[in-house]
Design a protein around this motif. Sequence first.
Motif, short mmCIF file in Angstrom:
data_model
loop_
_atom_site.label_atom_id
_atom_site.label_comp_id
_atom_site.label_asym_id
_atom_site.label_seq_id
_atom_site.Cartn_x
_atom_site.Cartn_y
_atom_site.Cartn_z
N UNK A 1 -20.42 10.89 46.12
CA UNK A 1 -21.02 9.58 46.37
C UNK A 1 -21.03 9.24 47.86
N UNK A 2 -22.22 8.87 48.35
CA UNK A 2 -22.31 8.31 49.70
C UNK A 2 -22.48 6.81 49.53
N UNK A 3 -21.57 6.06 50.13
CA UNK A 3 -21.48 4.63 49.87
C UNK A 3 -21.53 3.87 51.19
N UNK A 4 -22.55 3.05 51.38
CA UNK A 4 -22.67 2.30 52.63
C UNK A 4 -21.93 0.97 52.54
N UNK A 5 -21.18 0.65 53.60
CA UNK A 5 -20.50 -0.64 53.65
C UNK A 5 -20.34 -1.07 55.10
N UNK A 6 -20.27 -2.40 55.34
CA UNK A 6 -19.92 -2.83 56.69
C UNK A 6 -18.53 -3.46 56.66
N UNK A 7 -17.85 -3.30 55.52
CA UNK A 7 -16.57 -3.97 55.30
C UNK A 7 -15.43 -2.95 55.28
N UNK A 8 -14.56 -3.04 56.28
CA UNK A 8 -13.47 -2.09 56.42
C UNK A 8 -12.56 -2.07 55.19
N UNK A 9 -12.32 -3.24 54.61
CA UNK A 9 -11.42 -3.28 53.44
C UNK A 9 -12.03 -2.53 52.26
N UNK A 10 -13.34 -2.70 52.07
CA UNK A 10 -14.03 -1.98 51.00
C UNK A 10 -13.98 -0.47 51.28
N UNK A 11 -14.17 -0.11 52.53
CA UNK A 11 -14.19 1.31 52.90
C UNK A 11 -12.84 1.99 52.64
N UNK A 12 -11.74 1.31 53.00
CA UNK A 12 -10.44 1.98 52.78
C UNK A 12 -10.07 1.98 51.31
N UNK A 13 -10.59 0.99 50.58
CA UNK A 13 -10.27 0.94 49.16
C UNK A 13 -11.02 2.02 48.38
N UNK A 14 -12.29 2.21 48.70
CA UNK A 14 -13.12 3.10 47.89
C UNK A 14 -13.22 4.52 48.43
N UNK A 15 -13.10 4.67 49.74
CA UNK A 15 -13.44 5.97 50.33
C UNK A 15 -12.34 7.01 50.21
N UNK A 16 -12.72 8.25 49.84
CA UNK A 16 -11.82 9.38 50.04
C UNK A 16 -11.92 9.76 51.51
N UNK A 17 -13.15 9.59 52.02
CA UNK A 17 -13.41 9.84 53.43
C UNK A 17 -14.24 8.68 53.97
N UNK B 1 -14.50 -7.54 43.93
CA UNK B 1 -13.26 -6.80 43.75
C UNK B 1 -13.17 -6.21 42.34
N UNK B 2 -13.60 -6.99 41.36
CA UNK B 2 -13.59 -6.51 39.98
C UNK B 2 -14.49 -5.27 39.83
N UNK B 3 -15.71 -5.35 40.37
CA UNK B 3 -16.63 -4.21 40.25
C UNK B 3 -16.12 -2.99 41.03
N UNK B 4 -15.48 -3.24 42.17
CA UNK B 4 -14.91 -2.11 42.93
C UNK B 4 -13.87 -1.39 42.08
N UNK B 5 -13.02 -2.16 41.40
CA UNK B 5 -11.98 -1.55 40.57
C UNK B 5 -12.58 -0.78 39.41
N UNK B 6 -13.58 -1.38 38.76
CA UNK B 6 -14.26 -0.70 37.65
C UNK B 6 -14.92 0.60 38.14
N UNK B 7 -15.55 0.47 39.29
CA UNK B 7 -16.24 1.61 39.88
C UNK B 7 -15.27 2.77 40.14
N UNK B 8 -14.07 2.46 40.68
CA UNK B 8 -13.08 3.51 40.94
C UNK B 8 -12.60 4.16 39.64
#
Length: 332
Positions: free
Chosen positions: A193-209, A176-183
């Motif tokens: 950025x094309x970002x692969x994830x299998x985690x819906x929470x990560x996807x809605x947090x990071x993705x514009x699309x 979570x810390x790295x996700x915030x830093x990354x944003x």
Amino acid sequence: MIEFENVTKVYESGNKKVTAVNDVSFHVEEGKICVFLGPSGCGKTTLLRMVNRLIPITKGTIKVNGKDVNNTDAIELRRSIGYVIQHNGLFPNMTIEENISVVPKLLGWEETKIKKRYDELMEMMGLDPEQFQKRYPYELSGGQQQRIGIARALAADPPVMLMDEPFGALDPVIREHLQNEFLKIQKEMKKTILFVSHDIDEAIKLGDQVAIFNAGKLMQFDTPDRILSHPKNDFVRDFVGEDRSLKRLSLLKVKDLVELIDGFVEGRNKSDWSGQVISVNDNLRTALSVMLSEPNGEAGVADEENNLLGVLHVSDFSLLNGVHPEDLTIVK
Ligand SMILES: Nc1ncnc2c1ncn2[C@@H]1O[C@H](COP(=O)(O)OP(=O)(O)O)[C@@H](O)[C@H]1O
Ligand SMILES: [Mg+2]
């Protein structure tokens, strides 16, 4: 911009054929984060690795900033696209500084410029440049290694980044810390950025699309809010989960709901309010949990200057049904 046009990948091993990516088309705008989401084996990594030609495309075309990748020299292409994988892929026998400097060196940068870039990237990642300079990857924690992996991919300042579950192996708090830093970093870098994830929470947090895949097929390509509020089919609905309404709330601000209430400021002001207070800038998921912890399901709403605007009640959340998501502010 990255354009996928009818992209298909068929793997042939022996006499068996596997269609890993099946006729996929969508566009990712410049400066945006697009998350490839879906269960294991749905073709996310395959699609990502076709962008920098680590995997040959069977059918269709991929264009990066207008240029067909198949008409671009593969080595040149890979140097111009940052690539981060789950287990960072650092070279174990190189120091941290050497790892980060690999691509700038290959590009023939001057030594002073390489050193400057190293310092800058370490600062950006929140790591002390001097302290880590001569260390080897095994001497770092998982979270630190992952940051070095990201710094290395950013070294030559590529306009495009491919990130394959870069935070997947980390424990939830560090992730979570790295996700915030990354944003935060992305707000300034504005890379595509094309970002692969299998985690819906990560996807809605990071993705514009978000592009959701199942068995090689694109199920839906949309904003996180649209995916949560208007899942296109049963697969997407099941994948985002039962609590998709709650997840959607984490994307919206108190401000959005308050704006939907006629006369909120004038009519609902309670100057003697003694209950809990939430901010107009809180997300609605946080707000709801505060209100549900109150016996009457209410909370005072304060503006940016901490003035009490009015009182919100849990029943007000029903106003969100049927509201067009484009009319709401998305928290990022
Ligand atoms: N080199 C390969 N040869 C044959 N099949 C492969 C190869 N790589 C991946 N696959 C198959 O392609 C499908 C998609 O894999 P992958 O792109 O790794 O999915 P994901 O990243 O979504 O987990 C899977 O069925 C996988 O088994
Ligand atoms: Mg994968």
